[in-house]
Write a protein that holds these residues in place. Structure first.
Motif, short mmCIF file in Angstrom:
data_model
loop_
_atom_site.label_atom_id
_atom_site.label_comp_id
_atom_site.label_asym_id
_atom_site.label_seq_id
_atom_site.Cartn_x
_atom_site.Cartn_y
_atom_site.Cartn_z
N ARG A 1 -6.14 5.69 7.64
CA ARG A 1 -7.27 6.59 7.35
C ARG A 1 -7.92 6.28 6.03
N ARG A 2 -7.33 5.47 5.18
CA ARG A 2 -7.82 5.34 3.80
C ARG A 2 -9.28 4.94 3.69
N PRO A 3 -9.77 3.92 4.42
CA PRO A 3 -11.19 3.58 4.24
C PRO A 3 -12.12 4.74 4.54
N ALA A 4 -11.74 5.62 5.49
CA ALA A 4 -12.59 6.74 5.85
C ALA A 4 -12.68 7.77 4.74
N ARG A 5 -11.75 7.74 3.78
CA ARG A 5 -11.76 8.69 2.69
C ARG A 5 -12.61 8.23 1.52
N ILE A 6 -13.14 7.02 1.59
CA ILE A 6 -13.93 6.51 0.48
C ILE A 6 -15.20 7.32 0.31
N HIS A 7 -15.48 7.70 -0.92
CA HIS A 7 -16.70 8.43 -1.22
C HIS A 7 -17.82 7.43 -1.44
N ARG A 8 -18.88 7.56 -0.64
CA ARG A 8 -20.00 6.63 -0.76
C ARG A 8 -21.20 7.36 -1.34
N ASP B 1 0.81 -1.20 0.00
CA ASP B 1 0.00 0.00 0.00
C ASP B 1 0.85 1.26 0.00
N ASP B 2 2.05 1.16 0.56
CA ASP B 2 2.94 2.31 0.63
C ASP B 2 4.36 1.82 0.80
N VAL B 3 5.34 2.68 0.50
CA VAL B 3 6.75 2.35 0.61
C VAL B 3 7.44 3.47 1.37
N VAL B 4 8.22 3.11 2.39
CA VAL B 4 8.99 4.09 3.15
C VAL B 4 10.46 3.72 3.05
N ALA C 1 -3.71 11.31 -5.03
CA ALA C 1 -3.95 11.77 -3.66
C ALA C 1 -4.44 10.65 -2.76
N LEU C 2 -5.04 9.60 -3.33
CA LEU C 2 -5.55 8.49 -2.53
C LEU C 2 -4.45 7.50 -2.15
N THR C 3 -3.26 7.62 -2.76
CA THR C 3 -2.20 6.65 -2.49
C THR C 3 -1.35 7.06 -1.32
N TYR C 4 -1.38 8.31 -0.92
CA TYR C 4 -0.55 8.83 0.16
C TYR C 4 0.93 8.60 -0.11
N LEU D 1 -9.37 -6.56 -2.47
CA LEU D 1 -8.57 -5.42 -2.86
C LEU D 1 -7.72 -4.91 -1.70
N THR D 2 -6.62 -4.26 -2.02
CA THR D 2 -5.88 -3.53 -1.00
C THR D 2 -6.65 -2.25 -0.69
N SER D 3 -6.28 -1.58 0.38
CA SER D 3 -6.98 -0.35 0.74
C SER D 3 -6.84 0.72 -0.33
N THR D 4 -5.67 0.78 -0.98
CA THR D 4 -5.47 1.75 -2.04
C THR D 4 -6.33 1.43 -3.25
#
Length: 248
Positions: free
Chosen positions: A119-126, A98-101, A192-195, A166-169
């Protein structure tokens, strides 16, 4: 299933302590492993909410570990790597991250990235759910189109008995496309959804995630649902014989 468990895969003791500290402060119970084999056992046993993977594990290549974790779990997957080249980051995303650091990791950066991923699921537009057509005698009858249902809680897409996880992204991107069905979502909007703030350009990051998403949807006959709008972004096409619904 305890959804507040995290598994850390890291063979460097100092980095492992940093990861454990950050995740414990975020409210997780943390299980740590120094090898890929041991980490897979922990993932299978605990079904964690979040997993971190070091690409330089001593026994198994970290990318292969990512792929194996994805077979076991739909957890949030964060890759921590000393490899700073773009190819390694893209390979991590393709393997299911989902992300790389990038190492060396600061505690503050790690806390911010973990918080962003969670936070990603909370950003989903329903969007509002469409009303089901009546099946009572005398009515126009049921909708005969195939219906793909997106379960936002379990991060699954289902068509009848067939499903993909699916992954969260991937879920966030698909949900955005569904919310704007028929319209174009720009690459920047999906970026913007990938952070992802690690230097990868939006075209590469978004393209990788959309490619993975299409490959999963293809398994249930929806591979052509997402079309590319050259030079702009992507669009979800709800054709005459399929519709995609987002359910909470």
């Amino acid at each position: 299933m305890d959804r507040r468990v995290a598994v850390v895969m890291e063979d460097d003791p100092d980095q492992a302590r940093l990861l454990v500290t950050a995740l414990e402060r975020a409210g997780f119970r943390v299980a740590a492993a120094r090898t890929g084999q041991r980490a897979r056992e922990l993932v299978a046993r605990h079904r964690p909410e979040l997993v971190t993977v070091d690409l330089g594990l001593p026994d198994i290549d970290g990318l292969e570990v990512c792929r194996q974790v994805r077979q076991l779990s739909d957890c949030y997957l964060l890759v921590a790597s000393a490899r700073v080249d773009e190819a390694s980051r893209l390979a991590s995303l393709e393997a299911g991250a989902d992300d790389v650091v990038t190492k060396p990791i600061s505690l503050r950066e790690l806390q911010v990235r973990v918080a962003a991923v969670l936070r990603r699921p909370a950003r989903i537009h329903r969007p509002g759910r469409p009303q089901a057509r009546s099946t009572r005698p005398g009515s126009a009858g049921p909708d005969r189109r195939r219906t793909a249902r997106i379960d936002a809680t379990s991060r699954r897409v289902l068509v009848g008995e067939d499903e993909v996880v699916l992954t969260s992204t991937e879920l966030a991107m698909l949900a955005r496309l569904v919310g704007r069905a028929g319209a174009v979502c720009t690459r920047e909007e999906l970026q913007a959804l990938t952070y992802a703030s690690d230097g990868l350009g939006p075209t590469n990051v978004v393209s990788v995630h959309v490619s993975n998403l299409r490959a999963k949807l293809r398994r249930i006959g929806l591979g052509e649902t997402i079309s590319t709008v050259r030079g702009v972004g992507y669009r979800l096409d709800q054709s005459a014989d399929v519709r995609v619904l987002l359910e909470s």
